[in-house]
Design an enzyme around this catalytic site. Sequence first.
Site, mmCIF file in Angstrom:
data_model
loop_
_atom_site.group_PDB
_atom_site.id
_atom_site.type_symbol
_atom_site.label_atom_id
_atom_site.label_comp_id
_atom_site.label_asym_id
_atom_site.label_seq_id
_atom_site.Cartn_x
_atom_site.Cartn_y
_atom_site.Cartn_z
ATOM 1 N N PRO A 205 0.855 -1.199 0.000
ATOM 2 C CA PRO A 205 0.000 0.000 0.000
ATOM 3 C C PRO A 205 0.890 1.247 0.000
ATOM 4 C CG PRO A 205 -0.456 -1.441 1.880
ATOM 5 C CD PRO A 205 0.793 -1.936 1.252
ATOM 6 N N HIS A 206 0.600 2.150 -0.930
ATOM 7 C CA HIS A 206 1.414 3.368 -0.967
ATOM 8 C C HIS A 206 0.612 4.515 -1.554
ATOM 9 C CE1 HIS A 206 2.094 1.361 -4.883
ATOM 10 N NE2 HIS A 206 1.973 2.600 -5.356
ATOM 11 N N THR A 207 1.011 5.710 -1.235
ATOM 12 C CA THR A 207 0.388 6.895 -1.804
ATOM 13 C C THR A 207 1.435 8.000 -1.873
ATOM 14 O OG1 THR A 207 -1.042 8.739 -1.310
ATOM 15 C CG2 THR A 207 -0.542 7.268 0.492
#
Lengths: 235, 571
Positions: free
Chosen positions: A144-146
């Site tokens: 998960p990344h942003t």
Amino acid sequence: MKVNKKIAFKKYLSQKEVAQLLDIPEVTIQRWEHQGKIPFKVIRKNIYFKTTDILNWAKSHNLPVKPLDSLSVERKTTQYSIRKAVEMGNIYYDIEGNDIFSVFSNALGCLSFLTANDKEMLLNELLYREELTSTGVGKGVALPHTRKTFELKLKKPHIPIFFLKNPIDFHAMDGIPVFVLIMLFTTTVQDHLKLLSKIGFLLQNEEFIKILRERNVHRNLISKISEIEKASGHF
Amino acid sequence: MFVFLPGFRNFLGNADTRFLLGLIGLIVGISSGLTSLALNFGLHHFSTFFSRYSDHIVMIIIPAIGIFLTVILLKYLIKDFGSHGVPDVIYAISLKGGKLRFRSFYSKLLGSLITISTGGSAGPEAPVAVSGAAIGSNFARFLKTNETIRIAVTGAGVAGAIAAIFNAPITGIVFTMEVIIGEWTSLFMLPVAISSVAGTVISRMFNGNQIPFEHRLFSVNIYDILASLGLAILCAVSSILFIRILKKTTSVLAKYFKNDLIKSLAGGAMVGIIAFMFPYVRGEGYDFIREIISGKYQAEFSIVLLIVIFKIIATSLTLGSGGAGGVFAPSLVIGSTTGLLFFSIISNLVPQLHINDSSLFSLVGMSGVISGTLHAPLTGIFLIIEITNGYDAILPLLLVSFLTSTIVKQFEKHSIYHHELIKKDFLHRPRTDGRILTEIKPMELLEKDLITIEPNLLLKEIIPVIQKSTRNYFPVVDKKSGHFLGMVYFHDLKDLIFNNELLNTLIVEEVMHTDLSTVSLSDNLIDILKKFDTSNSWSLPVVENGKFRGLISKATMLDLYRKELKVQTDY
């Protein structure tokens, strides 16, 4: 490239520093000295450039000048290894939750370097990202990344690893339920891409996946990452 | 005294640029003023010696002997032979940072003394200007100044010399700015002006404040101004003839006489014959101008026409066969006779027209021909105003000078001083493309942060290199000899590296480009740019003696090109 951090407060600059300041090869600065195009002083047969003179001269000739303080922070990107980033982010075991939302909120809750507001913002962003396409990259791992993490103004990248208590469905491509989250908190686009590609490389290593599956203790995991990074050489 | 010199040099080294320029301008102005007086003095005495025999038949061979001696002196004794002098100074200022050899200080001076006093048709102004420039340049070199100051001071030397020889300070400044330096910037103006003043003061101290060519007072009427339109055309014809015949004579003489000594004798003999028939073409011709301006000299239309033509031919022969001297004074002679010629045409065609006397037209004609041959109208105007005290003729002066230089430019694109330099690509004014490209050295553009690979590596083995590099191209270098073999472009690899079989079978040698044009650090940028154009590439490998040194790319070049342009621009 080692540059004196106090360049902004220096009264005189060396030829090399002027070259960096103006982003011009040193040979060219030398030629300009001979041609009398750039102001300088000779003190005991050594050439010095007065900082204020150079700045005024550059301004009057419309030459772009790098911000003085940027000279000291040159090329700090891409210097961080995954090992260091994981150490910064830490490893957490037995994260509870039965769906993506609860898992994310529990995971973010563990992180001490975030404020409550940050956590809320990141939760929304991560979920939004998950809606676009799954970050489950297969073999039971999700990343998960942003890019919103750039706004956190972290000094160094953090990569916390969360082992889930119960594997959950992440709509991953291979359909295998995800048992571990590797979350990316990066500072610049360059960092982000570099670390992402490095993690990609790590995940190709079957041994590493095996160690993850065994939910190995903190120390073993870190030493394995370090080992793979070193063996691959070009990291 | 010499003990103090290093200290003096140190003091000047850190002094304010403008103060330094003013001080050097003063010293250079005084020295070049003295030099110019010395030549004038020498010419005066030698010429009076020869003029006693001016009617004697032996005068036919005297110019030949003079030019012969000049060639021996310049070619074999001083070893400073070729060109008229002024182009050398312009070349030094344009491309060599004002660097002139010290021997230029005396070589042309001595040469022109012999050539002119024995009757060769040439002017002393150019030799004096070269001496002044050499004084300035070498003084600046002694002080170890930078190039900008050296150029300014070299120009100052010219200004001081010209100002002193004519007793004309403004002309010194204008000639230097318009013809020699080619740009009017405040930094250059200061030393040039101070030197010009100093040179004039020196000239007045020894010769008094005399006007070289005194003329009668006249009032200019509307007919004179209308008539000067016609004079402009005639001046343009004379100027174009002068430029073309000089060029042609020089090339023809050089073609038929391979030996410089025989050439000087042949050319000199022809000058001698012309001078025997028309004594007025002899020497620098100041006395003749004086006669014309004062109105004492009157002659038939055909005689005047012949004098114009033979003055042009005699000057071309003198300079083309190796005589030392300039075209400045001959231009004045040609101009004043052209004016006289025009006057006699008009007064014959329309005798009832109330135009002024010949004096006005010869005066304006001088300015016209100077403007035409040198492409320098301002120099022509100020010179005439100063040397004749003729401000009352300003209106026709302005008209004729600017008209003539405009007309001449249509036919002869470059002035008599510049055409040779342009042909050799030696004239690059500041802030022009050529100047910037000659100033930036390929070394400054060299990019070294490339990772080289070996020809026998598998594609698989170079993947880490590609990941590590910030570039899209990889020079292939032989491990043993270090020789450059070719380039691998990431662009070509894109299709190959996703195929596992190819990755394990292809080697670097098979995917590299070998048909590349390469450049060397000793090439100039103009040639390198041509290679960019012909090879249609954005970057070229730099190879020195077979070894790979780095890369020059168009992007880096544009960046430095702009910065160089900005630095050369005086905001």
